[in-house]
Design a protein around this motif. Structure first.
Motif, PDB file in Angstrom:
ATOM      1  N   GLY A  72       5.170  -0.439   8.741  1.00 41.64           N
ATOM      2  CA  GLY A  72       4.067  -0.853   7.864  1.00 41.64           C
ATOM      3  C   GLY A  72       4.233  -2.281   7.376  1.00 41.64           C
ATOM      4  O   GLY A  72       4.893  -3.092   8.024  1.00 41.64           O
ATOM      5  N   CYS A  73       3.626  -2.584   6.226  1.00 34.24           N
ATOM      6  CA  CYS A  73       3.583  -3.970   5.738  1.00 34.24           C
ATOM      7  C   CYS A  73       4.619  -4.251   4.653  1.00 34.24           C
ATOM      8  O   CYS A  73       5.239  -5.302   4.633  1.00 34.24           O
ATOM      9  CB  CYS A  73       2.215  -4.273   5.146  1.00 34.24           C
ATOM     10  N   VAL A  74       4.767  -3.332   3.707  1.00 31.78           N
ATOM     11  CA  VAL A  74       5.572  -3.618   2.518  1.00 31.78           C
ATOM     12  C   VAL A  74       7.059  -3.722   2.877  1.00 31.78           C
ATOM     13  O   VAL A  74       7.750  -4.633   2.412  1.00 31.78           O
ATOM     14  CB  VAL A  74       5.345  -2.540   1.421  1.00 31.78           C
ATOM     15  N   PRO A  88       8.846  -4.465   5.846  1.00 32.17           N
ATOM     16  CA  PRO A  88       9.345  -5.676   6.506  1.00 32.17           C
ATOM     17  C   PRO A  88       9.157  -6.948   5.679  1.00 32.17           C
ATOM     18  O   PRO A  88       9.960  -7.871   5.776  1.00 32.17           O
ATOM     19  CB  PRO A  88       8.515  -5.757   7.791  1.00 32.17           C
ATOM     20  N   ASN A  89       8.091  -6.990   4.877  1.00 33.69           N
ATOM     21  CA  ASN A  89       7.777  -8.234   4.164  1.00 33.69           C
ATOM     22  C   ASN A  89       8.277  -8.301   2.729  1.00 33.69           C
ATOM     23  O   ASN A  89       8.186  -9.350   2.092  1.00 33.69           O
ATOM     24  CB  ASN A  89       6.259  -8.466   4.161  1.00 33.69           C
ATOM     25  N   ARG A  90       8.725  -7.175   2.160  1.00 25.23           N
ATOM     26  CA  ARG A  90       9.194  -7.190   0.781  1.00 25.23           C
ATOM     27  C   ARG A  90      10.576  -6.543   0.617  1.00 25.23           C
ATOM     28  O   ARG A  90      11.361  -6.965  -0.201  1.00 25.23           O
ATOM     29  CB  ARG A  90       8.196  -6.462  -0.141  1.00 25.23           C
ATOM     30  N   PRO A 130      13.329  -5.708   3.099  1.00 21.09           N
ATOM     31  CA  PRO A 130      13.998  -5.619   4.411  1.00 21.09           C
ATOM     32  C   PRO A 130      15.203  -4.670   4.381  1.00 21.09           C
ATOM     33  O   PRO A 130      15.565  -4.115   5.409  1.00 21.09           O
ATOM     34  CB  PRO A 130      14.425  -7.055   4.705  1.00 21.09           C
ATOM     35  N   GLU A 172      14.256  -1.393   5.732  1.00 20.31           N
ATOM     36  CA  GLU A 172      14.181  -1.390   7.200  1.00 20.31           C
ATOM     37  C   GLU A 172      15.592  -1.263   7.783  1.00 20.31           C
ATOM     38  O   GLU A 172      15.839  -0.488   8.704  1.00 20.31           O
ATOM     39  CB  GLU A 172      13.503  -2.664   7.699  1.00 20.31           C
ATOM     40  N   TYR A 173      16.516  -2.015   7.195  1.00 23.13           N
ATOM     41  CA  TYR A 173      17.899  -1.962   7.681  1.00 23.13           C
ATOM     42  C   TYR A 173      18.457  -0.547   7.540  1.00 23.13           C
ATOM     43  O   TYR A 173      19.066  -0.011   8.464  1.00 23.13           O
ATOM     44  CB  TYR A 173      18.776  -2.962   6.918  1.00 23.13           C
ATOM     45  N   CYS A 224      -0.904  -3.380  10.744  1.00 22.06           N
ATOM     46  CA  CYS A 224      -1.058  -2.617   9.491  1.00 22.06           C
ATOM     47  C   CYS A 224      -1.776  -1.303   9.817  1.00 22.06           C
ATOM     48  O   CYS A 224      -2.629  -1.246  10.682  1.00 22.06           O
ATOM     49  CB  CYS A 224      -1.896  -3.457   8.531  1.00 22.06           C
ATOM     50  N   GLY A 272      20.132  -4.809   1.019  1.00 25.32           N
ATOM     51  CA  GLY A 272      19.146  -5.784   0.542  1.00 25.32           C
ATOM     52  C   GLY A 272      18.712  -5.592  -0.901  1.00 25.32           C
ATOM     53  O   GLY A 272      17.583  -5.892  -1.252  1.00 25.32           O
TER      54      GLY A 272
END
Lengths: 305, 192
Positions: free
Chosen positions: A9-11, A13-15, A17, A20-21, A44, A287
């Motif tokens: 999604g968007c949040v 990767p961009n807020r 990370p 995601e890791y 998205c 992170g």
């Protein structure tokens, strides 16, 4: 073994990370070594509070585009966000109606895509298709990986850690087409936290909204924060060390809103980050420096200092 | 059970429907039909039981009453619904508790469809829609976060990869086909 496609999604990767890791780490070689792949063409979902709210036709086109990518890879979509889950799952439901599917496909032809669903088996000459399956990280962990496997990998002692779990509305509702968990008494996130070795504490109005959804955060931030403040009051009343949620948008709301009404705040993280912590990951990889509320109080307690 | 405490946020109050003087000229007989057209259920079947307001988290904070809004929709009081279209968190609690199966959250969504077609478009809608066309994501990528991604070994956000241009083109084609660009007013230079 089920094959999945990551849908971040968007949040995230961009807020965040670190989330995601954590997801990649838990699903990867260090964790459960699942068959899960990146599909770089995913866009998205699109976000329901914007697109489903203002033009369902556009929403369905964009969501179906994503579903087609998973269909062509013959993979189930592994969402890590309640918003992505509800948007894609609802789209998959809409497409069960042949009229909707036909209408969407006429437009998708302009970009060389076609939604059919995933071919499952053939009955004579006729192929049988199933809708693209859209899953949530919590449910995949609890059902496909299993609580015993989660407990088996929980190395770091977390017995002293009191966790307030927050499910988030779109994990639970609406129940018109699906139920992942009991909408009035959900258990899976609590069970994952317990399997990790921590204690999930009950608190008042546990299933209440974080306040962010449906564009409320973007439109009237004071209103959203006021709802979050009520939740945080109930959470700090039971002395929780951290908040664990399955939704990055709820995470973002708890993380940002707390600045507006408290100095320190309660650390908040995604369930994948908590799981990775229990599996012994070095917290530096999670992170936490991108979070507004510092995780130091929790990490200090983990070190036993 | 003690009484639930309401802490209102100032500036977001409205009156009870029962306290209002309604002028016949304000009534739009086609409003309920219009709501159905945009995916809402038939508001005329609402029993006015008030369950939806009772379970609504927003109703504790502002004088927003789901039941009243459904009532306005039944009467066709279009203008009365203007101020409250964008405060629903779409938590769908009202849906779970509605004995008439109205799904008030979907009625709010239908009202939003009507609002943007009347030209009432809150800025955040335009920002998110523009981000989607520009980056393929509704959240704007952030340089600092991208640095941290690299430190973690995650690599660039896929929006920045040259292969992603094809995706942005596809999104533009779809948004143009459904006329969403015109509806929301996404500027031409953003469209690929």
């Amino acid at each position: 073994m089920t094959s999945y496609a990551y849908f971040f999604g968007c949040v995230i990767p961009n807020r965040y990370p670190g989330v995601e890791y954590a997801v990649r780490w838990v699903c990867g070689k260090e964790g459960y070594d699942m068959d899960v792949k990146d599909v770089p063409d995913f866009s998205c979902c699109p976000v329901p509070g914007i697109f489903y709210s203002t033009d369902k036709e556009t929403w369905l086109l964009l969501a179906t585009r994503n579903l087609v990518l998973a269909q062509d890879e013959r993979r189930e979509i592994l969402t890590v966000c309640n918003g992505c889950l509800t948007s894609l799952m609802k789209a998959s439901e809409y497409l069960k109606d042949p009229k909707s599917m036909g209408k969407v496909n006429r437009v998708l032809a302009q970009v060389g895509k076609k939604y059919t669903g995933v071919p499952k088996k053939s009955e004579g000459k006729r192929k049988v298709f199933e809708p693209v399956s859209v899953r949530h990280y919590i449910e995949v962990m609890a059902n496909d990986i299993g609580l015993e496997a989660i407990a088996a990998k929980a190395k770091r002692p977390l017995k002293n850690i009191k966790v307030a779990v927050h499910y988030g509305c779109h994990y639970l509702r609406p129940t018109e087409s699906r139920t992942i968990d009991d909408p009035n008494n959900p258990v899976l996130l609590d069970k994952i936290v317990e399997a990790c070795g921590a204690t999930s504490v009950d608190y008042e109005d546990k299933l209440d909204c974080c306040g962010a959804g449906g564009g409320v955060r973007s439109h009237v931030v004071d209103l959203a924060n006021s709802l979050t403040q009520d939740k945080c009051r109930n959470i700090s009343d039971v002395g929780a060390d951290c908040i664990v949620t399955g939704c990055p948008f709820c995470l973002l709301q708890f993380d940002n809103a707390q600045k507006s009404f408290s100095k320190d705040g309660i650390p908040v993280m995604h369930v994948s980050q908590f799981q990775a912590l229990s599996m012994g990951i070095d917290p530096i990889s999670l992170g936490f420096d991108t979070h507004h509320v510092s995780a130091h109080s929790l990490l200090r307690k983990l070190r036993g200092a | 059970m003690g009484e639930v405490e309401k802490t209102f946020i100032s500036g977001l109050k409205e009156e009870l429907v029962e306290e209002k003087v309604i002028d016949e000229s304000q009534l739009d007989p086609n409003f309920a039909k219009e709501i159905k057209k945009y995916g809402g259920k038939d508001v005329m079947t609402c029993l006015q039981c008030g369950n939806c307001t009772g379970v609504c988290p927003i109703s504790l904070k502002i004088d927003y009453k789901t039941r009243s809004i459904i009532k306005y929709c039944q009467f066709g009081l279009r203008t009365y619904t203007l101020g409250t279209r964008w405060v629903c968190a779409t938590c769908y609690r009202c849906y779970e508790h509605c004995p008439a199966d109205i799904n008030p959250a979907e009625v709010m969504i239908a009202l939003r469809h009507i609002a943007v077609r009347e030209g009432v478009i809150p800025p955040f809608i335009k920002v998110a829609a523009t981000n989607l066309v520009r980056y393929g994501q509704s959240v704007k990528p952030d340089e600092e976060i991208n640095k941290i991604r690299k430190e973690l070994g995650l690599g660039d956000i896929h929006t920045f990869s040259p292969d992603f241009k094809k995706v942005l083109r596809e999104i533009s084609v779809l948004i143009h086909a459904s006329k969403y660009d015109k509806l929301i007013g996404i500027e031409d230079e953003v469209m690929v």
